[in-house]
Design a protein around this motif. Sequence first.
Motif, PDB file in Angstrom:
ATOM      1  N   ARG A  48       0.916  -1.134  -0.046  1.00 38.17           N
ATOM      2  CA  ARG A  48      -0.045  -0.060  -0.015  1.00 38.17           C
ATOM      3  C   ARG A  48       0.777   1.335  -0.049  1.00 38.17           C
ATOM      4  N   TYR A  49       2.059   1.319   0.682  1.00 36.39           N
ATOM      5  CA  TYR A  49       2.926   2.646   0.762  1.00 36.39           C
ATOM      6  C   TYR A  49       3.424   2.834  -0.500  1.00 36.39           C
ATOM      7  N   GLU A  77       1.150   4.200  -2.728  1.00 34.39           N
ATOM      8  CA  GLU A  77       0.693   5.812  -2.357  1.00 34.39           C
ATOM      9  C   GLU A  77       2.005   6.486  -2.399  1.00 34.39           C
ATOM     10  N   CYS A  78       3.232   6.183  -2.394  1.00 33.26           N
ATOM     11  CA  CYS A  78       4.347   6.934  -2.799  1.00 33.26           C
ATOM     12  C   CYS A  78       4.402   7.163  -4.240  1.00 33.26           C
ATOM     13  N   ALA A 120       1.687   7.588  -6.180  1.00 25.86           N
ATOM     14  CA  ALA A 120       0.747   8.405  -6.322  1.00 25.86           C
ATOM     15  C   ALA A 120       1.257   9.724  -5.792  1.00 25.86           C
ATOM     16  N   ALA A 121       2.048   9.906  -4.664  1.00 28.06           N
ATOM     17  CA  ALA A 121       2.500  11.352  -4.292  1.00 28.06           C
ATOM     18  C   ALA A 121       3.340  11.625  -5.271  1.00 28.06           C
ATOM     19  N   ALA A 175      -1.380  13.723  -0.719  1.00 27.65           N
ATOM     20  CA  ALA A 175      -1.140  12.360  -1.238  1.00 27.65           C
ATOM     21  C   ALA A 175       0.136  12.010  -0.452  1.00 27.65           C
ATOM     22  N   TYR A 176       1.073  12.995   0.200  1.00 30.59           N
ATOM     23  CA  TYR A 176       2.091  12.500   0.954  1.00 30.59           C
ATOM     24  C   TYR A 176       1.815  12.025   2.216  1.00 30.59           C
ATOM     25  N   GLN A 227      -0.990  10.908   3.223  1.00 32.22           N
ATOM     26  CA  GLN A 227      -1.547   9.513   3.102  1.00 32.22           C
ATOM     27  C   GLN A 227      -0.545   8.590   3.121  1.00 32.22           C
ATOM     28  N   SER A 228       0.514   8.832   2.507  1.00 27.52           N
ATOM     29  CA  SER A 228       1.642   7.618   2.548  1.00 27.52           C
ATOM     30  C   SER A 228       2.341   7.601   3.898  1.00 27.52           C
ATOM     31  N   THR A 247       0.142   5.536   6.200  1.00 31.47           N
ATOM     32  CA  THR A 247       0.549   4.295   6.347  1.00 31.47           C
ATOM     33  C   THR A 247       1.827   3.828   6.748  1.00 31.47           C
TER      34      THR A 247
END
Lengths: 47, 572
Positions: free
Chosen positions: B328-329, B332-333, B335-336, B365-366, B368-369, B372
Amino acid sequence: MAERVTDSENKATRLPVFRTWPAVYAFVVATFVLWVTLLAILARTFS
Amino acid sequence: MNGVDWAVLLITILGIAGYGIWGTRGQRSLRTYLHGSGETSWMVIGLSVMATQASAITFLSTPGQGYESGLGFVQNYFGAPFALIIISVVFLPIFRRLNVDTAYEFLGSRFDSKTRLLGAALFLLQRGLSTGITIYAPAIVLSTVLGWRMDLTIIGSGMVAIAYTVSGGSAAVNLTQKYQIGVIFIGMIAAFFVLVSKLSGNIGFHDALSVAGGMNRLEGVDFSFDVNKRYTFWSGLLGGLFLALSYFGTDQSQVQRYLSGTSLRESRLGLMFNAICKIPMQFFILLLGVMLFVFYQFEPPPIFFNQTAWNNAIATESGSQLQSLARRYEAECAAAKTAISHWLELSHNNTPALADAARAKAQAAYQQSQATRAEAKRALSTAVPHASSNDADYVFVTFILKHLPHGLIGLLITVFLAATLSSKAAELNALGSTTTVDLYRHIIAPQATEAHYLLASRCFTAMWGLIAICFALFANMAENLIQAVNIVGSIFYGVVLGMFLVAFFLRRIGGTAVFYAAIVSQVTVIVLYLTIPISYLWYNFIGCALCIVLSACLQIGLGPNDREPARGVTPT
């Protein structure tokens, strides 16, 4: 036994621009103000 | 690490240590052993003072601080220039006039024997603890990431420092520190330029600063008055002033460095060199950490930088949960990274409103990561309860091993070991000197010969080295390492500084008052540390203020002090 700290050694820095110790200390304080100002400008510019 | 890295490491470390032993061989005088040749120039003093303070923790942990929290930690050093000016004006002329071997000898001249012993004992206690941390800190990180045996790393680096410090004393410390700090500067500057050049594959330096600023990593000055914040302008200026005043003015490991100067002028200039360079040096190391942060916005970072601890956690029954968090991380990274690239693109197109909106999305986005990552740290702590969830100390060394070329890897590992040796040698030198001068010569064997004291000094230096090694072998710390050192210092330094300030400025207060005031103040500071969660920098101020006020009150209670300070012991 005690080492003599002469007046001339206490007062003269033998530096080209900053001839007295108070002048050296003033320069150090001015440098500190410069660093803080630059840090504040850096944060402001890129925030 | 390959053969080239090992060659760079061993040749540099053993070469400098060997040169330190060879260059100071045949010492016969205790005075030379404690103070060096007495011909040290201001530049060597300046570098030596800098090298003593900058341990491996500075270079391992500070970039991690920059990565996690940005430039704010630089405020910790705001009091240093003012402290160094005060030391240069008040402390230094008196130390040189009295020709003292240790700072605590001055307390004996000004007050009495018991106050001198208390000052020396507090120094030995806190510096003994800190020296253990100094050697433990790099060992735990290097052994974890390089797979070296932790006990051998501690014993190896400890024994090298003991060898040349016992052999050459203060002169060997000065001589080796000059080259060690040179290696450190070269290594750190090289790492910075390689890092910036690697960034340029994705973005330029200006954009890197924009990303860092947009993610609140460039806020180096915080003028708020919140005492719960660890680093503000005010805690740095006031708390940092007291911390630096105590450290540079009363800690024998520093006093010994600048007392080795040829003259008062050389000692003063050495201190002023540090007053000017300390803040930019710390800024540079933190900026390196900030650039690492930007680098890892474009290169996938590990979810947890201490990969050994992470792999141990994966092997437990929580492994599947941790692996799911890692996937997941990673998403998300990615996406960031896309969001940050989009934001930079819009900011180049001169569309401020759109760029602001894109920046907010990138920040979200950051965040969010990071949520996680925080969840993964909690899961790791649950899976392996004894593992530290703090991985900031592993950020820089992970980057070095994964992204730097061979040769430079060896140089950077050399930087960490050189910094360990430079600070540890100065600390051992100071611990040995204080034990010899303030305890052994003063109390146990006052009438012995010069050769006897020289031998005793060597034995005590070796003894403290072995104690530090033993402490490091059994230590276990969860706190960020550089903070651990500062916290230990802050608990003791304030009170010791209070004793010195009373000695310098309050002529009517005698030894008995300051002795009991110092004991009560020290106990109070320890109780405060255990009970009230405030920024540790304030303990310096509280300990110092308490010691001064209690000394004055006790002196009033005891009646007038009939022992006037001798001439030359207080400022004229």
